[in-house]
Design a protein around this motif. Structure first.
Motif, PDB file in Angstrom:
ATOM      1  N   UNK A 185       0.861  -1.248   0.078  1.00 19.06           N
ATOM      2  CA  UNK A 185      -0.042   0.054   0.008  1.00 19.06           C
ATOM      3  C   UNK A 185       1.001   1.125  -0.020  1.00 19.06           C
ATOM      4  N   UNK A 186       2.053   1.226   0.851  1.00 16.74           N
ATOM      5  CA  UNK A 186       2.853   2.500   0.851  1.00 16.74           C
ATOM      6  C   UNK A 186       3.402   2.585  -0.561  1.00 16.74           C
ATOM      7  N   UNK A 187       3.826   1.590  -1.147  1.00 19.37           N
ATOM      8  CA  UNK A 187       4.513   1.558  -2.528  1.00 19.37           C
ATOM      9  C   UNK A 187       3.545   2.264  -3.411  1.00 19.37           C
ATOM     10  N   UNK A 188       2.444   1.929  -3.457  1.00 17.61           N
ATOM     11  CA  UNK A 188       1.297   2.270  -4.304  1.00 17.61           C
ATOM     12  C   UNK A 188       0.960   3.740  -4.054  1.00 17.61           C
ATOM     13  N   UNK A 189       1.321   4.232  -2.976  1.00 13.15           N
ATOM     14  CA  UNK A 189       1.307   5.913  -2.713  1.00 13.15           C
ATOM     15  C   UNK A 189       2.322   6.697  -3.245  1.00 13.15           C
ATOM     16  N   UNK A 190       3.648   5.856  -3.221  1.00 23.46           N
ATOM     17  CA  UNK A 190       4.615   6.508  -3.921  1.00 23.46           C
ATOM     18  C   UNK A 190       4.774   6.463  -5.274  1.00 23.46           C
ATOM     19  N   UNK A 191       4.323   5.604  -5.986  1.00 24.10           N
ATOM     20  CA  UNK A 191       4.902   5.119  -7.171  1.00 24.10           C
ATOM     21  C   UNK A 191       4.421   6.422  -8.096  1.00 24.10           C
ATOM     22  N   UNK A 192       3.361   7.096  -8.043  1.00 24.24           N
ATOM     23  CA  UNK A 192       2.908   8.137  -9.060  1.00 24.24           C
ATOM     24  C   UNK A 192       3.897   9.323  -8.715  1.00 24.24           C
ATOM     25  N   UNK A 193       4.174   9.471  -7.395  1.00 26.73           N
ATOM     26  CA  UNK A 193       5.068  10.710  -7.402  1.00 26.73           C
ATOM     27  C   UNK A 193       6.402  10.379  -7.874  1.00 26.73           C
ATOM     28  N   UNK A 194       7.036   9.216  -7.898  1.00 22.03           N
ATOM     29  CA  UNK A 194       8.182   8.768  -8.303  1.00 22.03           C
ATOM     30  C   UNK A 194       8.030   8.854 -10.055  1.00 22.03           C
TER      31      UNK A 194
END
Length: 131
Positions: free
Chosen positions: A14-23
Motif C-alpha cells: 500500500x505504501x509503495x502504491x502511494x509513492x509510485x505516482x510521485x516517483x
C-alpha cells in the motif's frame, strides 16, 4: 506478537502504491527537463552560427540555411517565419558598428504528453556586422 505481525501484512504494498505516482512524475519531469535543456543549447548554437554567417556574408538566406544546418537534430522543416534576422542587411563598412541578431522561435514538442503538447523555446545569437 503473532497477531500484530499478521495485521501489518500488505502495508508495504500500500505504501509503495502511494509513492509510485510521485516517483513516476519525478522521473518524467527529469527526462523532459533534460530534453528541453539540450534543445535550448542546440537553438542557441544554431542562432550564433546564423549570426556569424550573416555578419560575414551579409546574406539572410545563407544565415537561415546555416541555422538549419547547425540544428539537424531538430525538426528539419524549421520555417523561415521561425528564424528572424535583424537587420535585413548589414550596413557598409564605414557606416558605424551595427550588430546582427538572429532569433529562432521553436515550439519544442514534449517527449510525453504528460506535461502538455509543447513549449516555446527561443535561441538568440548576436554578432557585429562585417566581423
Amino acid at each position: 506478537m503473532r497477531d500484530r505481525m499478521h495485521d501489518q501484512r500488505g502495508a508495504a504494498a500500500v505504501e509503495f502504491a502511494f509513492i509510485v505516482p510521485l516517483l513516476l512524475v519525478l522521473v518524467l519531469g527529469i527526462a523532459e527537463f533534460g530534453h528541453a535543456f539540450q534543445v535550448q543549447g542546440t537553438l542557441s548554437a544554431a542562432a550564433r552560427e546564423g549570426a556569424r554567417v550573416m555578419a560575414l556574408q551579409n546574406d539572410p538566406a545563407a544565415a537561415r540555411a546555416a541555422v538549419r544546418d547547425a540544428a539537424p537534430t531538430l525538426d528539419p522543416a524549421i520555417a523561415d517565419a521561425q528564424i528572424a534576422v535583424t537587420p535585413a542587411a548589414c550596413p557598409a563598412t564605414g557606416a558605424g558598428t551595427t550588430n546582427v541578431r538572429v532569433t529562432i522561435d521553436y515550439p519544442m514538442p514534449f517527449l510525453t504528453d504528460f506535461f502538455g503538447a509543447s513549449i516555446d523555446l527561443t535561441g538568440t545569437g548576436v554578432m557585429r556586422c562585417n566581423g
